[in-house]
Design a protein around this motif. Structure first.
Motif, mmCIF file in Angstrom:
data_model
loop_
_atom_site.group_PDB
_atom_site.id
_atom_site.type_symbol
_atom_site.label_atom_id
_atom_site.label_comp_id
_atom_site.label_asym_id
_atom_site.label_seq_id
_atom_site.Cartn_x
_atom_site.Cartn_y
_atom_site.Cartn_z
ATOM 1 N N ARG A 127 12.155 8.615 -2.925
ATOM 2 C CA ARG A 127 11.386 7.671 -2.703
ATOM 3 C C ARG A 127 10.133 8.223 -1.842
ATOM 4 O O ARG A 127 10.435 8.675 -0.784
ATOM 5 C CB ARG A 127 11.788 6.510 -1.992
ATOM 6 N N TRP A 140 6.083 2.757 -9.700
ATOM 7 C CA TRP A 140 5.177 2.491 -8.440
ATOM 8 C C TRP A 140 5.157 1.316 -8.217
ATOM 9 O O TRP A 140 5.008 0.285 -9.394
ATOM 10 C CB TRP A 140 3.841 3.198 -8.877
ATOM 11 N N PHE A 141 4.929 0.872 -7.133
ATOM 12 C CA PHE A 141 4.822 -0.696 -6.590
ATOM 13 C C PHE A 141 3.863 -0.824 -5.382
ATOM 14 O O PHE A 141 3.553 0.157 -4.699
ATOM 15 C CB PHE A 141 6.102 -1.167 -6.068
ATOM 16 N N ASP A 182 9.105 5.103 -6.757
ATOM 17 C CA ASP A 182 10.531 5.518 -7.185
ATOM 18 C C ASP A 182 10.478 6.624 -8.081
ATOM 19 O O ASP A 182 10.185 6.475 -9.383
ATOM 20 C CB ASP A 182 11.006 4.367 -7.847
ATOM 21 N N SER A 228 3.034 -3.257 -10.443
ATOM 22 C CA SER A 228 3.910 -2.253 -10.650
ATOM 23 C C SER A 228 3.366 -1.584 -11.950
ATOM 24 O O SER A 228 2.836 -2.206 -12.696
ATOM 25 C CB SER A 228 5.330 -2.733 -10.708
ATOM 26 N N SER A 261 8.210 -2.463 -3.096
ATOM 27 C CA SER A 261 9.477 -2.499 -4.186
ATOM 28 C C SER A 261 10.276 -3.662 -4.221
ATOM 29 O O SER A 261 11.061 -3.871 -5.130
ATOM 30 C CB SER A 261 10.285 -1.101 -4.051
ATOM 31 N N LYS A 262 10.304 -4.537 -3.183
ATOM 32 C CA LYS A 262 11.065 -5.636 -3.386
ATOM 33 C C LYS A 262 10.107 -7.017 -2.967
ATOM 34 O O LYS A 262 10.641 -7.845 -3.035
ATOM 35 C CB LYS A 262 11.847 -5.703 -1.801
#
Length: 787
Positions: A211, A237-238, A231, A258, A251-252
């Motif tokens: 990461r 990607w985020f 990631d 994304s 990412s959450k």
């Protein structure tokens, strides 16, 4: 075709307020070397968003009265954009004016690319004043617009397109390598179905080998570090575009943008000075056609020999790249299309403004209303259309044709433009050349063709189309004026430490004003210019800055302290009303030495001495007394005190740093020589009373042979999982025999750790190191013992 190196490189070195670039490549050849192998090691350029970014948020063209005009064209490209090369005053050539209209039309959606490019160049060039102190007006605004504009340069688009074909791993590896030089060499673009956005990456961190967190200056959120999470294992990607929480894990975040490889790119900064002027004549090695399309609903398509693309195409077509304009995020779709072939067809089925740029000139197309239209056919040097109601302007150097007819073939030659049309059953050719440089053609079909050669076509302002108006608020972002470092509520909400002291913009929110005292202290170049608020100073942890606590107005104060981030700015402050009396940078080990004078305007009574780092928000305070100028003089003294470190310095033998504070000599009668021996305070008992999930309760019993009161500071200097440094006792002035709570303990268990206690009475000191065993469990509380 003339190079813009003069217009950009010179400006880059001179002020950067006029340097422009929004996307970049590797110069006119647009060759990009292979990315280095990825090293999963943290890398940072040193840029800080709260000082090296702008204080105001990303804005659309409607938020400023400034426009991209003739002066901007000249700054970027020189005299070639002016008729006959006359720059004072400059009358833009027809093609230069069409290019300016494209820039002004596109600016409606925001200037994110211009803001981050300017911030990057200013930081790398170490320009003064710091970017955060600049206001959105005059030359600053024009510099941002010029920076925004260069994303349309052909070499820049080509380079960006090349990087978009590289993997996320390659992009991360390139950034890690670039940041080691301490410069910000790339902007970063992210694209999703929601739109496109440009940000400035300045550091990469690796929480795990799989990461990468790319830390960013995001112009939508002044002063705050944001990030793109990559990631590497899943090639994803985020990015949390409009989530107001800077600490959220993208990412959450369910609302985060994304994508995969192909929907994120980087653009080198040096391409901005190596690109070629797209409207100055000659040929460029980049022959791609670049289209910018503003459409009310995205109902357009482009057909090449390799396939069909639309605004929402999921399938890739060889030789064609479609992305959102960097800054686009609204009901109107703004797209940038790059095509590497000369022949294609463009279909516009709803209201749209389109600009087509290639080596043969700039074509501007305006379609109004929702209807099925026949294609506009582009070939190498010609444009043809049949049965359409579009308004088309073709500009090449200082020649221009505006066709308001439904059928025509426009041939673009080296020194003229020919329009072939049919009128009342007969064909007719209308030409423009150096003798007759412009024409507006109306009629055609069953009506006579009318030529108007008196109407100027070189306005830099695009035609206003109400359907293409852009709303001020985009997505779920709060109003722009609230996301501004002049707004104390915003600064306080995000704990931003270096907000400029500008006037608060009017909003619907009532906020308390920040009181700032302007001092006469001469600050180093690049130092933060703002003063922390009273509440910020009051909230600092108590520290042992000085063993002398009484000063006269004008007294010299010197403090040496450690525990800061490497190379960050640290302020020496005197309060009640905070005044900065010195600012210096911490060393690579986090140590800083500061010196100043107690302001002569400070009233007698209780005050605060503090050291504070606006970037990391770390700081320490100590109560002091300022003596009345009419009172008795204080005895000259030079004393030392152990500075407290909030960085790890070893397990059992922590290093100490000495701070020296000097009081001015007093005019008194000198007594006869005496000899005084100062004995250090005695620590007779130091025990751990209890432990909980977040704290330790420690007991100290001490005495002082000199008869003075005892001051103490607890510190955990070792590297482990127990103490979350910096941690302090609840009171710096310890009463012997009392219990004091040691905050900041992490949950966990394992090896013993060390607590260091510094005890001082102002004349001598004792430093005691004690190890606390792991016979307790922080998770469940319980007891602790000293060993």
């Amino acid at each position: 075709m003339g190079s813009i190196k003069r217009g950009l490189a010179t400006l880059m070195a001179a002020s950067c307020l006029v340097v422009s670039a929004c996307s970049g490549g590797g110069g006119s050849s647009v060759d990009i070397a292979p990315a280095p192998d990825l090293e999963a090691v943290n890398s940072s350029s040193g840029l800080k968003p709260d000082s090296n970014g702008f204080a105001f948020a990303n804005f659309g063209s409607s938020a400023s009265q400034e426009i991209f005009d003739e002066s901007d064209l000249v700054e970027m490209f020189g005299e070639s954009v002016c008729v006959d090369g006359v720059v004072d005053p400059c009358v833009p050539t027809e093609e230069a004016a069409a290019w300016a209209r494209m820039v002004n039309d596109s600016r409606a959606v925001g200037h994110c690319e211009g803001l981050v490019v300017q911030a990057a160049i200013r930081y790398s060039a170490k320009l003064d004043p710091q970017t955060v102190s600049l206001k959105n007006e005059g030359d600053v605004t024009h510099g941002i617009m010029r920076a925004f504009a260069t994303q349309f340069l052909p070499e820049v688009q080509k380079s960006t397109k090349t990087w978009s074909k590289r993997s996320l791993k390659d992009i991360v590896a390139e950034l890690v390598s670039a940041f080691k030089s301490g410069t910000t060499n790339y902007t970063l673009g992210v694209y999703s179905p929601n739109g496109g956005h440009a940000v400035l990456p300045y550091a990469v961190e690796f929480p795990t080998p799989e990461r990468a967190d790319i830390l960013l200056y995001d112009s939508n959120w002044p002063g705050i570090t944001r990030k793109v999470v990559v990631d590497l294992a899943t090639d994803m990607w985020f990015f949390s575009f409009d989530n107001p929480d800077p600490n959220v894990d993208p990412s959450k975040d369910a609302s985060a943008w994304s994508g995969n490889s192909g929907s994120m790119d980087i653009t080198p900064m040096d391409s901005r000075s190596n690109a070629t002027c797209p409207m100055c004549g000659g040929e460029t090695v980049v022959r791609d056609t670049i289209l910018t399309i503003r459409s009310v609903d995205g109902d357009w398509s482009i057909k090449t020999k390799n396939g069909l693309v639309t605004a929402t195409s999921a399938e890739q077509v060889e030789g064609v790249r479609v992305t959102s304009l960097r800054g686009a995020l609204n009901a109107v779709t703004d797209s940038v299309v790059s095509i590497d072939v000369a022949d294609f067809e463009l279909i516009l089925n709803s209201t749209a403004n389109v600009y087509v740029n290639n080596v043969h000139g700039t074509t501007e197309i305006r379609a109004t209303g929702k209807k099925k239209r026949t294609p506009i056919v582009f070939k190498d040097k010609s444009i043809s259309f049949t049965g359409t109601d579009t308004d088309i302007v073709v500009a090449k150097e200082n020649l221009a044709v505006n066709t308001l007819i439904s059928d025509a073939i426009i041939n673009i030659e080296t020194d003229r433009i020919d329009v072939l049309t049919t009128s009342e059953g007969s064909e007719r050719t209308i030409s423009v050349d150096a003798d007759k440089p412009r024409v507006v053609i109306t009629g055609g079909g069953d009506k006579p063709v009318v030529e108007n050669r008196d109407k100027p076509l070189n306005s830099v302002l695009p035609a206003k189309v109400d359907e293409l108006a852009v709303p001020e608020v985009r997505g779920n972002l709060t109003p722009r004026v609230e996301r501004d470092l002049s707004n104390p509520a915003y600064v306080q909400q995000y704990s931003i430490g270096s907000a400029p002291t500008t006037t608060v913009a009017a909003t619907t929110t009532t906020v308390a004003p920040v009181t700032t005292i302007v001092t006469t202290t001469t600050l180093p170049v690049g130092a933060p210019t703002s003063t922390p608020s009273v509440s910020t100073v009051s909230s600092l942890k108590s520290g042992n800055l000085s063993t002398i606590s009484t000063f006269s107005p004008g007294a010299a104060v010197s403090v040496s302290y450690t525990g800061f981030e490497p190379n960050e700015w640290v302020q020496l402050i005197v309060a009640s009303t905070p005044q900065v009396i010195d600012v210096e940078k911490a060393s690579a080990s986090g140590k800083v030495a500061l010196s100043g004078q107690v302001p002569t305007t400070l009233t007698a009574g209780s005050h605060t001495l503090a050291v504070y780092a606006p970037q990391s928000k770390r700081g320490f305070k100590q109560a002091i007394t300022v003596q009345s100028t009419s009172g008795s003089s204080i005895t000259p003294a030079t004393s030392t005190t152990t500075a407290v470190s909030s960085v790890t310095t070893g397990t059992n033998t922590p290093s100490t740093t000495q701070a020296t504070t000097s009081a001015p000599a007093a005019t008194t009668t000198t007594p006869g020589p005496t000899t005084t021996t100062n004995s250090p305070p005695v620590i007779s008992t130091f025990t751990c009373v209890s432990a909980s999930a977040s704290s330790l309760k420690l007991r100290l019993i001490a005495s002082d042979p000199n008869g003075s009161f005892v001051t103490i500071l607890f510190e955990e200097p070792s590297s482990n999982n127990y103490i979350n440094t910096p941690t302090y006792a609840e009171d710096a002035d310890i009463v012997s025999g009392n219990d004091y709570t040691f905050y900041g303990v992490k949950q966990g268990g394992g090896a013993a750790f060390t607590v260091r206690v510094t005890v001082s009475d102002g004349q001598a000191q004792t430093v005691l190191t004690k190890s606390i065993s792991d016979s307790y469990n922080f998770m469940g509380g319980g007891t602790c013992t000293a060993v």
